[in-house]
Motif scaffolding. Sequence first.
Motif, PDB file in Angstrom:
ATOM      1  N   GLU A 219       0.807  -1.226   0.000  1.00 24.40           N
ATOM      2  CA  GLU A 219       0.000   0.000   0.000  1.00 24.40           C
ATOM      3  C   GLU A 219       0.838   1.271   0.000  1.00 24.40           C
ATOM      4  OE1 GLU A 219      -2.661   2.605   3.013  1.00 24.40           O
ATOM      5  OE2 GLU A 219      -0.532   2.087   3.069  1.00 24.40           O
ATOM      6  N   HIS A 255      -5.648   2.110   7.944  1.00 21.11           N
ATOM      7  CA  HIS A 255      -4.744   0.972   7.835  1.00 21.11           C
ATOM      8  C   HIS A 255      -5.298  -0.252   8.559  1.00 21.11           C
ATOM      9  CE1 HIS A 255      -1.763   3.921   6.347  1.00 21.11           C
ATOM     10  NE2 HIS A 255      -1.335   2.872   5.690  1.00 21.11           N
ATOM     11  N   ALA A 258      -7.834  -1.743   6.130  1.00 19.06           N
ATOM     12  CA  ALA A 258      -7.215  -2.471   5.025  1.00 19.06           C
ATOM     13  C   ALA A 258      -6.540  -3.752   5.500  1.00 19.06           C
ATOM     14  CB  ALA A 258      -6.209  -1.576   4.306  1.00 19.06           C
ATOM     15  N   LEU A 291      -2.839  -1.194  -2.999  1.00 20.65           N
ATOM     16  CA  LEU A 291      -3.842  -0.233  -2.540  1.00 20.65           C
ATOM     17  C   LEU A 291      -3.305   1.183  -2.499  1.00 20.65           C
ATOM     18  CD1 LEU A 291      -5.472  -2.081   0.513  1.00 20.65           C
ATOM     19  CD2 LEU A 291      -6.040  -2.263  -1.920  1.00 20.65           C
TER      20      LEU A 291
END
Length: 334
Positions: A219, A255, A258, A291
């Motif tokens: 990410e 975070h 995710a 991401l």
Amino acid sequence: MVSLADVRAHNATLKSLAPNLVAIFVGGTSGISHYTALEFARNTRSPHIYLVGRNQTAAANITAELKSINSSSTVEFIKKDVSLLRQVDEACKEIKGKEKKVNLLFMTVGYLTLKGRNETEEGLDHKFALNYYARARFMHNLAPLLDAAAKDDDSKATLSRVFSVYDPALGKNRDFNFSDPSLKENFSVRNCATHGSALGNFAMEHLAKQWPNTSFIHEMPGIVETRAGGSLWLKALYTVLSPFSVDKKESGERHLFAATAPRYAPRAKADSVEGVVDGADGIKGSGHYHLSWNGETQASTKRADKMRAEGAEAKLWTHTTEVFRKICEEGGKY
């Protein structure tokens, strides 16, 4: 973009997971790992949190902060310089001696510098070692414990996820030098960023196939103030960019989302998950995801597809295992 309301609604459901989830935060004594650890403690039951880093004082402060948020949490600090792969092995050995499973491996370790190549005693550039090789070694070493968490008898405790915060786009939008993957001869800050990103991308692609019960996420976090911004010029830069930055608490919340949301399902379970998203290779539910800071997936690119067609996954993992062999198995230098 995943709305902050949806992020918070999901995070509030995490207490329905079984207690005693195990999370490891590499680089956990500052920045995004710190902010995410706080939200992990806030939203789970009796979590066991490991902070891996070098700063004992910062770790003590964060441990107290985590305990104040959730008194049932267990927090342990593992003091290691993970720019050295042999110290990564020591950290993993300590964790394996205490845990039978790991639910989350969350990695942000790294630092900002404009300096040239600076080799460690193991023959790797210091920055490059943190951006990629240490992370890859943690993934390699702890994959069996992550797999064990995925197969837990308690269906509520099947969270098994690897999360690396860096920038997947760099490695799929710039050229990669296959003849010099560790940049012994062609080092620059730009090349280091490109190679660290590309190696991370394809390591996760490889490991998602080898360990299909675990999700792998790479990410790009957006602009978030961290302790790496301690220098005067970085503080000034953060001030200028503050209108475009992500708040620390929001960063931690996003975070955590995710790192736990079902939409980023592991390869083996994607068919049974409603709303699973496209993987980094364009295949829905492939188990490895790129991401953006807001939870949206990043599509593959023509350059990344070309690298994939040229066998990048196998080539780059072969290089990685060669580095591991020379440093960790043979005790030498790459």
